[in-house]
Scaffold this active site. Structure first.
Site, PDB file in Angstrom:
ATOM      1  N   ASP A  80      51.014  80.029  -1.819  1.00  0.00           N
ATOM      2  CA  ASP A  80      51.962  78.924  -1.647  1.00  0.00           C
ATOM      3  C   ASP A  80      51.554  78.121  -0.408  1.00  0.00           C
ATOM      4  OD1 ASP A  80      54.328  77.461  -2.107  1.00  0.00           O
ATOM      5  OD2 ASP A  80      55.543  78.824  -0.873  1.00  0.00           O
ATOM      6  N   HIS A  81      51.352  76.817  -0.544  1.00  0.00           N
ATOM      7  CA  HIS A  81      51.037  75.943   0.593  1.00  0.00           C
ATOM      8  C   HIS A  81      49.812  76.369   1.406  1.00  0.00           C
ATOM      9  CE1 HIS A  81      54.532  73.294   0.288  1.00  0.00           C
ATOM     10  NE2 HIS A  81      55.222  74.356  -0.021  1.00  0.00           N
ATOM     11  N   GLU A 132      49.834  68.793  -3.956  1.00  0.00           N
ATOM     12  CA  GLU A 132      51.092  68.061  -3.764  1.00  0.00           C
ATOM     13  C   GLU A 132      50.819  66.622  -3.366  1.00  0.00           C
ATOM     14  OE1 GLU A 132      54.192  70.144  -1.617  1.00  0.00           O
ATOM     15  OE2 GLU A 132      54.866  68.300  -0.638  1.00  0.00           O
ATOM     16  N   GLY A 179      64.202  75.245   1.998  1.00  0.00           N
ATOM     17  CA  GLY A 179      65.284  75.903   2.737  1.00  0.00           C
ATOM     18  C   GLY A 179      66.643  75.638   2.115  1.00  0.00           C
TER      19      GLY A 179
END
Ligand SMILES: [Zn+2]
Length: 288
Positions: A80-81, A132, A179
């Site tokens: 992830d990321h 992204e 979040g």
């Protein structure tokens, strides 16, 4: 059954459901996620962020691979990321079957350059790539970086980005934030924008910051082309709220076998709820 993201999402995209990507911060989450996926016959994605990998260490990924290979449902192990080639190559060496390269904070041209290079490397290793375009916001309690102002994904740029980079899936910015949202700031997803992106982009789309959004909007976004939804904070909150209650109720208890089962069950309930929302329950048989 351990598979690549491309294999996982092509089925989801075609059948209009989404697969949940749940972040693993420790071993208890691995168990909660895989057991819930098996109980619900749902495909599932194990997401590990570079800061989580630094905490868990590489050998934890070997444990994930072993568990995924033995699982009765299809499983992807996803970075992830990933921030740069070093993050990605570490993941490739560990045996991830999918990586995200997130260069969204750079200019369009630099994002294209970094993503195209990373995609060539990952594809040579048989590993899928997510990238992204646009920026996902930053709310509260997330380890992932985000941005105070969301830059929404432009549909025409998105189509160009996918064709220039050769990625397998695209994370889009349509109004979510990483979040949990403060009470005063509930997001509204730009579903029209998503519709326009999906019309011109030929790969499955990914929704980051999936915690704490309206279920109705998430369900609609899946019908419009979202095939993967990331959940981290909401699941961790369910687990640690229950763990905190256990610790307060039993101040002299130190056994993991006593303290952890109820938090694992709390995480499982949240994961099952998301799998139902995403429409992935009962879909594992589509992958045989
Ligand atoms: Zn994210």
């Amino acid at each position: 059954m351990l598979i690549t993201m491309k294999e996982m999402l092509s089925v989801a995209y075609e059948r209009k459901f989404a697969v949940g990507a749940f972040n693993i911060g420790n071993g208890e989450f691995l168990r909660a996620i895989l057991e819930t996926a098996e109980a619900n016959e749902s495909p599932v994605i194990l997401a590990i962020h570079p800061s989580e990998l630094a905490f868990l260490t590489d050998s934890f990924v070997a444990y994930c691979r072993e568990a995924a290979q033995k699982a009765a449902v299809p499983v992807v192990i996803h970075l992830d990321h990933g921030g740069d080639n070093a993050d990605m190559i570490r993941a490739l060496r560990c045996g991830f079957t999918s990586v995200m390269i997130d260069a969204s904070k750079y200019s369009f041209d630099e994002n294209v350059r970094m993503t195209r290079e990373a995609t060539a490397i990952a594809h040579a290793a048989g590993v899928s790539v997510e990238a992204e375009l646009g920026t996902v916001g930053q709310a509260e309690g997330s380890i992932e970086e985000g941005h105070d102002e969301i830059l929404y994904t432009d549909p025409r740029e998105a189509a160009e980005f996918v064709s220039l980079t050769g990625i397998d899936s695209l994370a889009v910015a349509i109004g979510t934030a990483h979040g949990m949202y403060p009470k005063s700031k509930k997001p509204k997803l730009q579903l029209d924008r998503l519709r326009q992106i999906a019309a011109v982009v030929p790969v499955p789309l990914v929704l980051h910051g999936g915690s704490d959004n309206s279920s109705e909007e998430v369900a609609q976004s899946i019908q419009l082309g979202i095939s993967k939804v990331n959940i981290s904070s909401e699941m961790k909150k369910a687990f640690f709220t229950q763990l905190r209650a256990n610790l307060e109720a039993r101040p002299n208890e130190y056994e993991p076998t006593v303290l952890f089962p109820a938090p694992i069950d709390a995480a499982k309930a949240l994961i099952a709820q998301k799998m139902n929302l995403f429409g992935s329950v009962g879909k594992s048989s589509l992958y045989r």
